[in-house]
Scaffold this motif. Structure first.
Motif, PDB file in Angstrom:
ATOM      1  N   VAL A  99     -62.502  35.049 -33.629  1.00  0.00           N
ATOM      2  CA  VAL A  99     -63.340  36.234 -33.400  1.00  0.00           C
ATOM      3  C   VAL A  99     -63.489  36.548 -31.911  1.00  0.00           C
ATOM      4  O   VAL A  99     -63.360  37.707 -31.492  1.00  0.00           O
ATOM      5  N   PHE A 100     -63.743  35.518 -31.097  1.00  0.00           N
ATOM      6  CA  PHE A 100     -64.061  35.752 -29.697  1.00  0.00           C
ATOM      7  C   PHE A 100     -62.846  36.109 -28.840  1.00  0.00           C
ATOM      8  O   PHE A 100     -63.000  36.548 -27.698  1.00  0.00           O
ATOM      9  N   SER A 101     -61.642  35.894 -29.375  1.00  0.00           N
ATOM     10  CA  SER A 101     -60.453  36.196 -28.558  1.00  0.00           C
ATOM     11  C   SER A 101     -59.378  36.949 -29.350  1.00  0.00           C
ATOM     12  O   SER A 101     -58.280  37.139 -28.854  1.00  0.00           O
ATOM     13  N   GLU A 102     -59.722  37.363 -30.567  1.00  0.00           N
ATOM     14  CA  GLU A 102     -58.807  38.108 -31.427  1.00  0.00           C
ATOM     15  C   GLU A 102     -57.460  37.413 -31.616  1.00  0.00           C
ATOM     16  O   GLU A 102     -56.406  38.058 -31.672  1.00  0.00           O
ATOM     17  N   LYS A 103     -57.518  36.090 -31.721  1.00  0.00           N
ATOM     18  CA  LYS A 103     -56.314  35.346 -32.075  1.00  0.00           C
ATOM     19  C   LYS A 103     -56.034  35.520 -33.563  1.00  0.00           C
ATOM     20  O   LYS A 103     -56.923  35.888 -34.333  1.00  0.00           O
ATOM     21  N   LYS A 104     -54.797  35.231 -33.948  1.00  0.00           N
ATOM     22  CA  LYS A 104     -54.389  35.404 -35.346  1.00  0.00           C
ATOM     23  C   LYS A 104     -53.744  34.124 -35.869  1.00  0.00           C
ATOM     24  O   LYS A 104     -53.028  33.441 -35.119  1.00  0.00           O
ATOM     25  N   ILE A 105     -53.988  33.834 -37.127  1.00  0.00           N
ATOM     26  CA  ILE A 105     -53.294  32.742 -37.817  1.00  0.00           C
ATOM     27  C   ILE A 105     -52.540  33.369 -38.987  1.00  0.00           C
ATOM     28  O   ILE A 105     -53.145  34.076 -39.799  1.00  0.00           O
ATOM     29  N   ILE A 106     -51.251  33.139 -39.044  1.00  0.00           N
ATOM     30  CA  ILE A 106     -50.457  33.677 -40.148  1.00  0.00           C
ATOM     31  C   ILE A 106     -49.602  32.557 -40.752  1.00  0.00           C
ATOM     32  O   ILE A 106     -49.218  31.617 -40.061  1.00  0.00           O
ATOM     33  N   GLY A 107     -49.340  32.675 -42.023  1.00  0.00           N
ATOM     34  CA  GLY A 107     -48.477  31.718 -42.693  1.00  0.00           C
ATOM     35  C   GLY A 107     -47.065  32.260 -42.828  1.00  0.00           C
ATOM     36  O   GLY A 107     -46.837  33.467 -42.788  1.00  0.00           O
ATOM     37  N   THR A 108     -46.121  31.348 -42.988  1.00  0.00           N
ATOM     38  CA  THR A 108     -44.738  31.759 -43.211  1.00  0.00           C
ATOM     39  C   THR A 108     -44.122  30.829 -44.240  1.00  0.00           C
ATOM     40  O   THR A 108     -44.344  29.620 -44.199  1.00  0.00           O
ATOM     41  N   LEU A 109     -43.398  31.399 -45.180  1.00  0.00           N
ATOM     42  CA  LEU A 109     -42.817  30.615 -46.260  1.00  0.00           C
ATOM     43  C   LEU A 109     -41.317  30.864 -46.350  1.00  0.00           C
ATOM     44  O   LEU A 109     -40.879  32.005 -46.581  1.00  0.00           O
ATOM     45  N   ALA A 110     -40.563  29.813 -46.151  1.00  0.00           N
ATOM     46  CA  ALA A 110     -39.111  29.853 -46.352  1.00  0.00           C
ATOM     47  C   ALA A 110     -38.444  30.946 -45.515  1.00  0.00           C
ATOM     48  O   ALA A 110     -38.520  30.933 -44.276  1.00  0.00           O
ATOM     49  N   TYR A 111     -37.848  31.957 -46.164  1.00  0.00           N
ATOM     50  CA  TYR A 111     -36.995  32.939 -45.489  1.00  0.00           C
ATOM     51  C   TYR A 111     -36.758  34.087 -46.427  1.00  0.00           C
ATOM     52  O   TYR A 111     -36.923  33.983 -47.645  1.00  0.00           O
ATOM     53  N   ARG A 112     -36.377  35.191 -45.866  1.00  0.00           N
ATOM     54  CA  ARG A 112     -35.861  36.313 -46.649  1.00  0.00           C
ATOM     55  C   ARG A 112     -34.937  37.126 -45.758  1.00  0.00           C
ATOM     56  O   ARG A 112     -35.293  37.533 -44.668  1.00  0.00           O
TER      57      ARG A 112
END
Length: 357
Positions: free
Chosen positions: A286-299
């Motif tokens: 929240v305080f720095s607008e960082k992001k966490i995203i997941g990634t699965l395998a490939y496409r």
């Protein structure tokens, strides 16, 4: 034919099973080499995770025991009715996605996010730790004549890394930290350098894997037991942090250090498969607008990965640390990757063909 089957946690057996028959729109492949993946180790040590137990997989319709192995190369020995892209003798690899083709994700072309997703070598549709396997032609890829079967077996893990970099919206000149130097961590380092990273910092405790990271192209390798990594990262990036963090450890320490090492609006990509929960304070985001995203395998990354491995942009030198016969995969493969010398290994390749050793 011989195949390695997962029965339950710490119970993998090499057995004689019926050779698969080719069916419509499928090709039959004689396996040359198959890598042991981190997800295979998760299943061996703490499964089932992806493997269907009790309830049949919605697409394969089967339950454990299942044939393992999804990082493999081989030769086409038979083609089914309706197959137009392959002929007997073609050298190929399999993109081991088992998808329904009908759900919203599949219809958007995001087949790795299929609502019924499975993986060949995990969901019960067959696998590469066997003499033969059968798979739909749409997920089979030809390899260049000059590419060895061994190198072709590395396309799958490299594609995982390439996909994570694309999901991160990584740009030429960006900076990164890679948390962990297992096979996917090392593949991520190689793909980042290929993608034009300005700086690649790596978290790795003291072991031979620190040297592996440097060989893969890491600019700096840091041990969390010796230095405060987020502080070091800030020093190296004019006090702001890296653009992207790639979490490949599946451990709280990697998650925490990755988040702390990010610049404002930075992105942490979680590639690892987790056996335990992780905790963090959302204010970090929240305080720095960082992001966490997941990634699965490939496409859609296999063609690019094949090209980059073939022309040397991704070198994968020293990536294969051991080669074993399918008969010996339990002790010499899974045993080696989970035993006292596990840190010295990156990728162990398995073959059903003794003449290849």
């Amino acid at each position: 034919m011989k195949a390695a089957l997962w029965y339950s946690k710490k119970d993998i057996r090499v057995e004689e099973i019926e050779e698969p028959k080719v069916t419509k729109n499928n090709v039959k492949i004689k396996v040359k080499w198959c890598g042991i993946c981190g997800s295979d180790l998760h299943e061996y040590l703490n499964g089932p995770i992806f493997i269907p137990v009790g309830q049949p997989h919605p697409l394969s319709g089967t339950t454990a025991p299942v044939v393992l192995g999804h990082e493999f190369s081989g030769e086409v020995v038979e083609v089914g009715e309706g197959v137009s892209k392959f002929k007997i003798g073609d050298r190929v690899i399999v993109e081991p996605i088992v998808a329904c083709g009908k759900c919203p994700a599949c219809l958007e072309g995001k087949y790795n996010l299929c609502s019924s997703l499975g993986f060949h070598g995990l969901c019960g549709s067959g696998g590469g730790l066997a003499e033969y396997t059968v798979f739909p032609e749409e997920f089979v890829h030809k390899i260049p004549d000059e590419m060895s079967y061994e190198k072709a077996a590395l396309v799958e893990p490299m594609a995982v890394a390439l996909h994570s970099i694309r999901i991160a919206n990584f740009k030429i000149g960006d900076t990164a930290i890679v948390l962990g130097c297992g096979p996917i961590g090392l593949a991520t380092i190689e793909c980042l350098k290929s993608a034009g990273a300005k700086l690649v910092i790596v978290l790795q405790r003291k072991s031979i894997r620190q040297e592996y990271a440097k060989r893969a192209g890491a600019d700096l390798v840091l041990d969390p037991n010796e230095v405060n990594i987020p502080e070091e990262v800030k020093k190296l990036t004019n006090g702001v942090g890296v653009d992207v963090a790639f979490e490949t450890t599946g451990a709280q320490v990697g998650f925490d250090i990755g988040l702390e090492s990010l610049k404002f609006e930075g992105t942490m990509v979680v590639t690892s498969i987790w056996e335990d929960n992780v905790s963090f304070n959302p204010n970090t985001l929240v305080f720095s607008e960082k992001k966490i995203i997941g990634t699965l395998a490939y496409r859609h990354e296999f063609p690019a990965t094949i090209a980059e491995l073939n022309d040397g942009r991704i070198k994968a030198e020293g990536y294969v640390t051991k080669r074993v016969l399918l008969d010996d995969v339990v002790e010499e493969g899974f045993g080696a990757l989970t035993g006292p010398e596990k840190k010295k290994h990156v990728k162990i390749l398995v073959t059903p063909d003794e003449s290849l050793l």
